[in-house]
Design a protein around this motif. Sequence first.
Motif, mmCIF file in Angstrom:
data_model
loop_
_atom_site.group_PDB
_atom_site.id
_atom_site.type_symbol
_atom_site.label_atom_id
_atom_site.label_comp_id
_atom_site.label_asym_id
_atom_site.label_seq_id
_atom_site.Cartn_x
_atom_site.Cartn_y
_atom_site.Cartn_z
ATOM 1 N N MET A 249 -9.002 87.632 33.633
ATOM 2 C CA MET A 249 -10.033 86.989 33.612
ATOM 3 C C MET A 249 -10.694 86.672 34.766
ATOM 4 S SD MET A 249 -9.006 84.553 30.167
ATOM 5 C CE MET A 249 -8.813 85.055 28.885
ATOM 6 N N LEU A 250 -10.019 85.859 35.514
ATOM 7 C CA LEU A 250 -10.477 85.276 36.806
ATOM 8 C C LEU A 250 -9.943 86.250 37.807
ATOM 9 C CD1 LEU A 250 -9.463 81.424 36.545
ATOM 10 C CD2 LEU A 250 -11.653 82.494 36.015
ATOM 11 N N ALA A 251 -11.014 86.487 38.858
ATOM 12 C CA ALA A 251 -10.476 87.167 39.904
ATOM 13 C C ALA A 251 -10.061 86.470 41.193
ATOM 14 C CB ALA A 251 -11.991 88.140 40.472
ATOM 15 N N VAL A 252 -8.852 85.767 40.760
ATOM 16 C CA VAL A 252 -8.092 84.748 41.977
ATOM 17 C C VAL A 252 -6.753 85.172 41.442
ATOM 18 C CG1 VAL A 252 -8.374 82.642 40.485
ATOM 19 C CG2 VAL A 252 -7.877 82.942 42.692
ATOM 20 N N SER A 253 -5.897 85.107 42.375
ATOM 21 C CA SER A 253 -4.327 85.143 41.986
ATOM 22 C C SER A 253 -3.961 83.710 41.548
ATOM 23 C CB SER A 253 -3.548 85.594 43.497
ATOM 24 O OG SER A 253 -3.624 84.291 44.344
ATOM 25 N N GLY B 76 -3.284 81.308 44.355
ATOM 26 C CA GLY B 76 -4.775 80.694 44.845
ATOM 27 C C GLY B 76 -5.354 79.947 43.855
ATOM 28 N N TYR B 77 -5.314 79.944 42.719
ATOM 29 C CA TYR B 77 -5.677 79.006 41.518
ATOM 30 C C TYR B 77 -4.857 77.851 41.987
ATOM 31 C CZ TYR B 77 -6.082 76.782 36.942
ATOM 32 O OH TYR B 77 -6.264 75.673 35.996
ATOM 33 N N TYR B 78 -3.393 77.691 41.678
ATOM 34 C CA TYR B 78 -2.746 76.462 41.766
ATOM 35 C C TYR B 78 -3.176 75.732 43.280
ATOM 36 C CZ TYR B 78 -0.673 77.406 37.585
ATOM 37 O OH TYR B 78 -0.491 77.519 35.912
#
Length: 66
Positions: free
Chosen positions: A1-5, A8-10
Motif C-alpha cells: 500500500m505505502l511505498a515506505v519500509s 521508515g514508517y515507525y
Amino acid sequence: MLAVSESGYYRSLKPIPKQELQQLLLVKIKDIIGEHEDNRNYGVQRILLALSQIEITTSYSTSTES
C-alpha cells in the motif's frame, strides 16, 4: 500500500527533537523579518501575530496577569 519500509514508517512517528523544532521556528521568524525592511522592528507580540497568521503556535504566554 505505502511505498515506505515498516521501519521508515515507525521512524516517522517519533516526535521531532526540541532543538530541531526550535531551529525550524527560528527559520520561520527570520523569514518573517526578511519579508520587508520594516519587519526588523518587530517585537515579540508582532512576531507571535505573524506566526499565528501562518498557523504556527508557540508556548510563549501572552498573558499579562500577575
